[in-house]
Design an enzyme around this catalytic site. Structure first.
Site, short mmCIF file in Angstrom:
data_model
loop_
_atom_site.label_atom_id
_atom_site.label_comp_id
_atom_site.label_asym_id
_atom_site.label_seq_id
_atom_site.Cartn_x
_atom_site.Cartn_y
_atom_site.Cartn_z
N TYR A 170 0.74 -1.29 0.10
CA TYR A 170 0.11 0.10 -0.06
C TYR A 170 0.93 1.17 -0.16
O TYR A 170 0.57 2.30 0.63
CB TYR A 170 -1.01 0.13 1.19
CG TYR A 170 -2.00 -1.00 1.29
CD1 TYR A 170 -3.17 -0.93 0.28
CD2 TYR A 170 -1.71 -2.37 1.91
CE1 TYR A 170 -4.01 -1.99 0.26
CE2 TYR A 170 -2.38 -3.43 1.72
CZ TYR A 170 -3.76 -3.26 0.91
OH TYR A 170 -4.51 -4.32 0.83
N UNK A 171 1.78 1.37 -0.73
CA UNK A 171 2.69 2.34 -0.96
C UNK A 171 2.57 3.09 -2.25
O UNK A 171 2.19 2.44 -3.22
CB UNK A 171 4.50 1.60 -0.76
N GLY A 172 2.81 4.21 -2.32
CA GLY A 172 2.91 4.90 -3.61
C GLY A 172 3.71 4.56 -4.58
O GLY A 172 3.81 4.75 -5.87
N THR A 224 4.01 0.96 -4.95
CA THR A 224 3.88 -0.40 -4.98
C THR A 224 3.70 -0.83 -6.69
O THR A 224 3.97 -2.00 -6.83
CB THR A 224 2.57 -0.68 -4.48
OG1 THR A 224 2.63 -0.42 -3.18
CG2 THR A 224 2.00 -2.08 -4.60
N ARG A 257 -3.51 -3.74 -5.20
CA ARG A 257 -2.48 -3.07 -5.81
C ARG A 257 -1.26 -3.97 -5.93
O ARG A 257 -1.07 -4.74 -4.94
CB ARG A 257 -2.41 -1.86 -4.70
CG ARG A 257 -3.29 -0.85 -4.63
CD ARG A 257 -2.70 0.51 -3.70
NE ARG A 257 -1.63 1.06 -4.41
CZ ARG A 257 -1.02 2.20 -3.95
NH1 ARG A 257 -1.77 2.59 -2.70
NH2 ARG A 257 -0.16 2.85 -4.13
#
EC number: 1.11.1.9
Length: 226
Positions: A72-74, A76, A123
């Site tokens: 859940y990272u920018g 990803t 994601r």
């Protein structure tokens, strides 16, 4: 006239690669120290399903790219690029290994059993399945960091001067060589010795170019030695 001269000087420095990186003096990559004792082959890790312990000596003779990942990272979407990198450079001896970690912004909150479904349906989503090995979630910094990450970090200078906002970093004690964020990368050579370390925002395409450049240099050295 002074402005023109200043602009000309800055352009010359930029082309020569001497302009210091911005945002806290980041570098896209650093070269690892020579002369460190030991190799990555002294370590290993459990696969994400917990069913198999893989000793890293299994990858002896290959280039290994270590990546601390999060769902859940920018960043990803780098998973997609890492899949492409594995497919493209796998035939040339590259193996990518992913290590989920929840120490940066709490962006890998799920259990090990939830990570692959999250990647597939959320994601990056769209049915995504990593084509490289993922291992159990664990710490890469702090008191409980995995020992092979201690080895990697001690072998390579950090890529940034600053650690970041303490409110988004979840480990103690904090040290200068610590990983700064999700998707930082380390390349280990066929002899088990760390070679390079990349800042997390360095694009995977730039990582690929660096790896290919190094491979070509090593191939040229090998050809001369014959």
């Amino acid at each position: 006239m002074a402005r023109i001269l200043r602009a000309s000087c800055l352009l010359s420095l930029l082309l020569a690669g001497f302009v210091p990186p911005g945002r806290g003096q980041e570098k896209s990559k650093t070269d690892c120290h020579g002369g460190m004792s030991g190799t990555i082959y002294e370590y290993g890790a459990l696969t994400i399903d917990g069913e198999e312990y893989i000793p890293f000596k299994q990858y002896a003779g290959k280039y290994i790219l270590f990546v601390n990942v999060a769902s859940y990272u920018g960043l990803t979407d780098q998973y997609l690029e890492l899949n492409a990198l594995q497919e493209e450079l796998g035939p040339f001896g590259l193996v990518i290994l992913g290590f989920p970690c929840n120490q940066f912004g709490k962006q890998e909150p799920g259990e090990n059993s939830e990570i692959l479904p999250s990647l597939k349906y959320v994601r990056p989503g769209g049915g995504f399945v990593p084509n490289f090995q993922l291992f159990e979630k664990g710490d890469v910094n702090g008191e409980k960091e995995q020992k092979f990450y201690t080895f990697l970090k001690n072998s390579c200078p950090p890529t940034a001067e600053l650690l970041g906002s303490p409110g988004r970093l979840f480990w103690e004690p904090m040290k200068i060589h610590d990983i700064r964020w999700n998707f930082e990368k380390f390349l280990v050579g066929p002899d088990g010795i760390p070679i390079m370390r990349w800042y997390h925002r360095t694009t995977v395409s730039n990582v690929k170019m660096d790896i290919l450049s190094y491979m070509r240099r090593q191939a040229a050295l090998g050809a001369r030695g014959k």
